[in-house]
Design a protein around this motif. Sequence first.
Motif, short mmCIF file in Angstrom:
data_model
loop_
_atom_site.label_atom_id
_atom_site.label_comp_id
_atom_site.label_asym_id
_atom_site.label_seq_id
_atom_site.Cartn_x
_atom_site.Cartn_y
_atom_site.Cartn_z
N LEU A 143 4.28 -48.56 -36.42
CA LEU A 143 5.21 -47.43 -36.35
C LEU A 143 6.51 -47.80 -37.03
N GLY A 144 6.96 -46.96 -37.98
CA GLY A 144 8.23 -47.24 -38.64
C GLY A 144 8.64 -46.16 -39.61
N ASP A 145 9.91 -45.78 -39.58
CA ASP A 145 10.46 -44.79 -40.51
C ASP A 145 11.05 -45.49 -41.72
N GLY A 146 11.14 -44.74 -42.82
CA GLY A 146 11.83 -45.22 -44.00
C GLY A 146 13.32 -45.01 -43.88
N PRO A 163 -9.33 -51.14 -25.84
CA PRO A 163 -8.15 -51.61 -25.12
C PRO A 163 -6.92 -51.64 -26.03
N VAL A 164 -5.79 -51.21 -25.47
CA VAL A 164 -4.55 -51.05 -26.24
C VAL A 164 -3.50 -52.02 -25.73
N ALA A 165 -2.76 -52.60 -26.65
CA ALA A 165 -1.62 -53.46 -26.32
C ALA A 165 -0.44 -53.05 -27.18
N ALA A 166 0.73 -53.49 -26.78
CA ALA A 166 1.95 -53.12 -27.50
C ALA A 166 2.78 -54.36 -27.79
N VAL A 167 3.32 -54.41 -29.00
CA VAL A 167 4.20 -55.50 -29.42
C VAL A 167 5.42 -54.88 -30.07
N GLN A 168 6.60 -55.31 -29.65
CA GLN A 168 7.83 -54.83 -30.28
C GLN A 168 8.45 -55.95 -31.10
N VAL A 169 9.19 -55.53 -32.12
CA VAL A 169 9.85 -56.50 -32.98
C VAL A 169 11.30 -56.04 -33.18
N ALA A 170 12.22 -56.97 -33.03
CA ALA A 170 13.63 -56.65 -33.19
C ALA A 170 13.91 -56.20 -34.62
N ALA A 171 14.76 -55.19 -34.77
CA ALA A 171 15.05 -54.63 -36.09
C ALA A 171 15.65 -55.66 -37.03
N ASP A 172 16.36 -56.64 -36.48
CA ASP A 172 17.01 -57.64 -37.33
C ASP A 172 16.24 -58.95 -37.38
N LEU A 210 -0.31 -51.67 -30.90
CA LEU A 210 0.80 -50.87 -31.37
C LEU A 210 1.96 -51.80 -31.71
N LEU A 211 2.54 -51.59 -32.88
CA LEU A 211 3.61 -52.47 -33.36
C LEU A 211 4.76 -51.62 -33.86
N GLY A 212 5.94 -51.80 -33.26
CA GLY A 212 7.10 -51.03 -33.68
C GLY A 212 8.39 -51.74 -33.28
N THR A 213 9.51 -51.21 -33.72
CA THR A 213 10.79 -51.83 -33.40
C THR A 213 11.16 -51.63 -31.94
N GLY A 214 11.87 -52.60 -31.41
CA GLY A 214 12.37 -52.55 -30.05
C GLY A 214 13.57 -53.46 -29.92
N PRO A 215 14.10 -53.60 -28.71
CA PRO A 215 15.32 -54.40 -28.54
C PRO A 215 15.11 -55.90 -28.72
N VAL A 216 13.88 -56.39 -28.49
CA VAL A 216 13.58 -57.81 -28.66
C VAL A 216 12.21 -57.93 -29.33
N LEU A 225 20.38 -48.81 -45.03
CA LEU A 225 19.72 -47.51 -45.24
C LEU A 225 19.07 -46.99 -43.97
N LYS A 226 19.25 -47.73 -42.87
CA LYS A 226 18.72 -47.34 -41.55
C LYS A 226 17.20 -47.17 -41.59
N ALA A 227 16.52 -48.05 -42.32
CA ALA A 227 15.06 -48.01 -42.42
C ALA A 227 14.46 -48.77 -41.24
N ALA A 228 14.01 -48.04 -40.23
CA ALA A 228 13.52 -48.65 -39.00
C ALA A 228 12.19 -49.35 -39.17
N GLY A 229 11.49 -49.11 -40.29
CA GLY A 229 10.17 -49.68 -40.46
C GLY A 229 10.13 -51.05 -41.10
N ARG A 230 11.26 -51.55 -41.58
CA ARG A 230 11.23 -52.79 -42.36
C ARG A 230 10.55 -53.94 -41.63
N ALA A 231 10.97 -54.24 -40.41
CA ALA A 231 10.40 -55.38 -39.69
C ALA A 231 8.92 -55.16 -39.36
#
Length: 270
Positions: free
Chosen positions: A176-179, A142-151, A68-74, A225-231
């Motif tokens: 995971l990411g919104d436009g 098996p599931v793992a999670a990775v977060q990526v900072a929005a900036d 799973l890959l989505g935005t997070g704080p770090v 544009l507050k696009a959370a999916g860019r990263a």
Amino acid sequence: MTGSARRRTGDSRYGERVPLVAAAVCPHPPLLVPEVAGSAAAELNDLRAACDTAVRRLLAVGADSVVLLGTGPVTGPIRTPATGSLQPWGVDLDVPLVPGQPDRGAVLPLSLTIGAWLLARHEAPPPASAPRTTAPQTNVPPVAAVQVAADAGPAELAALADEITTTGERVALLVLGDGSACRGEKSPGYDDPRALPYDQRVATALAEADLDVLLDLDPVLSAELKAAGRAPWQVLAGAARAADGGWRGELLHDAAPYGVAYFVASWERV
């Protein structure tokens, strides 16, 4: 990711590169969860169904693991156990990264909470005759999670993409990411005439698995544009490029019901 895949970005001791085998792209609005949406749950039935289709296709490839890959704080992996909560959106519902895990552990950001919830919809319940302690049957690896900072910048995104594709496993990505969130006066970011062209460009890139377009998305414009999916989309594009070979994309959903663009796409190797 497991084992060596959980090392911090930049560690070169990974072993042989194994291709990314499939990807799915879904948005992460809390309203996707019917308990959060309440009486408005039916308004996102089509979006929910499209996400289910994308996840079902992702699991059908038989990957060794799902990331799973989505935005997070770090930026970096989230180690298990890990749990997300929908309490901030008015529902007393915990969503563990791994179903049946014994304790809450690390905190999942919203993006990965919704990703874990989407995967959990594909867990098969135990037979009715089984003891209550029997764990759910599953087709989910098996599931793992990775977060990526929005900036996150290009170097950070490229390093994360490289980490994902050098795990020694056949990896499937649930991204995971919104436009944009600026599609109309009632949208979270109010109305911005740049939002529709931006979203149309992303939708076409996801439909065509166009790595160049995704990698070329402007981080400044995306933030405005507050696009959370860019990263996350750019990590996906980097991972797909690092895996070599061609990709076929299909756009399963493209709508902005609340002034926020929601895309669902399915990618497979060709």
